[in-house]
Design a protein around this motif. Structure first.
Motif, mmCIF file in Angstrom:
data_model
loop_
_atom_site.group_PDB
_atom_site.id
_atom_site.type_symbol
_atom_site.label_atom_id
_atom_site.label_comp_id
_atom_site.label_asym_id
_atom_site.label_seq_id
_atom_site.Cartn_x
_atom_site.Cartn_y
_atom_site.Cartn_z
ATOM 1 N N LEU A 1 -8.661 4.356 -8.878
ATOM 2 C CA LEU A 1 -7.860 5.484 -9.348
ATOM 3 C C LEU A 1 -6.968 5.097 -10.528
ATOM 4 C CD1 LEU A 1 -7.023 6.820 -5.818
ATOM 5 C CD2 LEU A 1 -8.298 8.061 -7.562
ATOM 6 N N ARG B 1 -4.991 8.314 3.291
ATOM 7 C CA ARG B 1 -4.480 8.745 1.994
ATOM 8 C C ARG B 1 -5.097 10.092 1.650
ATOM 9 N NH1 ARG B 1 -4.107 5.813 -4.059
ATOM 10 N NH2 ARG B 1 -3.205 7.686 -4.977
ATOM 11 N N HIS C 1 0.620 4.124 -1.256
ATOM 12 C CA HIS C 1 -0.005 5.450 -1.192
ATOM 13 C C HIS C 1 -0.608 5.753 0.176
ATOM 14 C CE1 HIS C 1 0.533 5.668 -5.462
ATOM 15 N NE2 HIS C 1 -0.191 4.580 -5.647
ATOM 16 N N TRP C 2 -0.613 4.763 1.052
ATOM 17 C CA TRP C 2 -1.277 4.932 2.337
ATOM 18 C C TRP C 2 -0.246 5.051 3.444
ATOM 19 C CZ3 TRP C 2 -6.684 5.076 2.595
ATOM 20 C CH2 TRP C 2 -7.331 4.814 1.374
ATOM 21 N N ASP D 1 -7.529 2.206 -4.551
ATOM 22 C CA ASP D 1 -6.379 2.384 -5.448
ATOM 23 C C ASP D 1 -6.721 1.916 -6.863
ATOM 24 O OD1 ASP D 1 -4.967 3.381 -3.325
ATOM 25 O OD2 ASP D 1 -3.696 1.616 -3.054
ATOM 26 N N ALA D 2 -7.460 0.817 -6.945
ATOM 27 C CA ALA D 2 -7.844 0.277 -8.255
ATOM 28 C C ALA D 2 -8.778 1.240 -8.992
ATOM 29 C CB ALA D 2 -8.490 -1.090 -8.091
ATOM 30 N N ALA E 1 -8.663 -0.270 0.851
ATOM 31 C CA ALA E 1 -7.572 0.574 0.327
ATOM 32 C C ALA E 1 -7.181 0.108 -1.077
ATOM 33 C CB ALA E 1 -6.362 0.509 1.269
ATOM 34 N N GLN E 2 -7.095 -1.197 -1.274
ATOM 35 C CA GLN E 2 -6.724 -1.727 -2.584
ATOM 36 C C GLN E 2 -7.807 -1.431 -3.621
ATOM 37 O OE1 GLN E 2 -5.882 -5.734 -1.282
ATOM 38 N NE2 GLN E 2 -3.663 -5.387 -1.349
ATOM 39 N N LEU F 1 0.833 -1.204 0.000
ATOM 40 C CA LEU F 1 0.000 0.000 0.000
ATOM 41 C C LEU F 1 0.868 1.256 0.000
ATOM 42 C CD1 LEU F 1 -2.589 -1.153 2.654
ATOM 43 C CD2 LEU F 1 -2.949 -1.022 0.202
ATOM 44 N N LEU G 1 -5.807 12.843 -1.410
ATOM 45 C CA LEU G 1 -5.909 12.896 -2.871
ATOM 46 C C LEU G 1 -6.254 14.307 -3.309
ATOM 47 C CD1 LEU G 1 -7.994 9.694 -2.919
ATOM 48 C CD2 LEU G 1 -5.897 9.901 -4.231
#
Ligand SMILES: C[C@H](O)[C@H](O)[C@H]1CNC2=NC(N)=NC(=O)C2=N1
Length: 96
Positions: free
Chosen positions: A95, A31, A19-20, A92-93, A88-89, A17, A33
């Motif tokens: 994005l 996170r 970005h976290w 992220d997906a 979280a995953q 992870l 953004l």
């Protein structure tokens, strides 16, 4: 009741992870953004909201115009759980 993450599992997942980051003073990850404008930010939040409903797992978050700040933790576990990692995953997906 949801099981909180064990320390080895926590360490193993940290690298997945990028970005976290840990939330200071809490057993949570966060996170930040930034989007082009409010419309992009809120569009993203709408997609995350629908995702949260399908996973029955909801973020703590805030929005100021083009910025969105998300904190993930599991209230039922009193801290981080596998549900937060999954969420979280999935975020992220979204994005790409
Ligand atoms: C009853 C319902 O399943 C629970 O309250 C769910 C809903 N969404 C949740 N979201 C988060 N972040 N933590 C939880 O413990 C949680 N629990």
């Amino acid at each position: 009741m949801v099981e909180p993450l064990s320390q080895p599992r926590r360490d193993a997942l940290a690298g997945l992870l990028p970005h976290w980051a840990p939330t200071p003073g809490r057993d949570a990850i966060r996170r930040e953004l930034r989007f082009r404008d409010f419309s992009e930010a809120f569009g993203f939040m709408t997609r995350v909201a629908l995702l949260a409903e399908t996973q029955d797992h909801h973020p703590e978050w805030s929005n100021v115009w083009n910025r969105v700040e998300i904190t993930l933790t599991t209230h039922d576990a009193g801290g981080l759980s596998e549900r937060d990692i999954r969420m979280a995953q999935a975020i992220d997906a979204l994005l790409g």
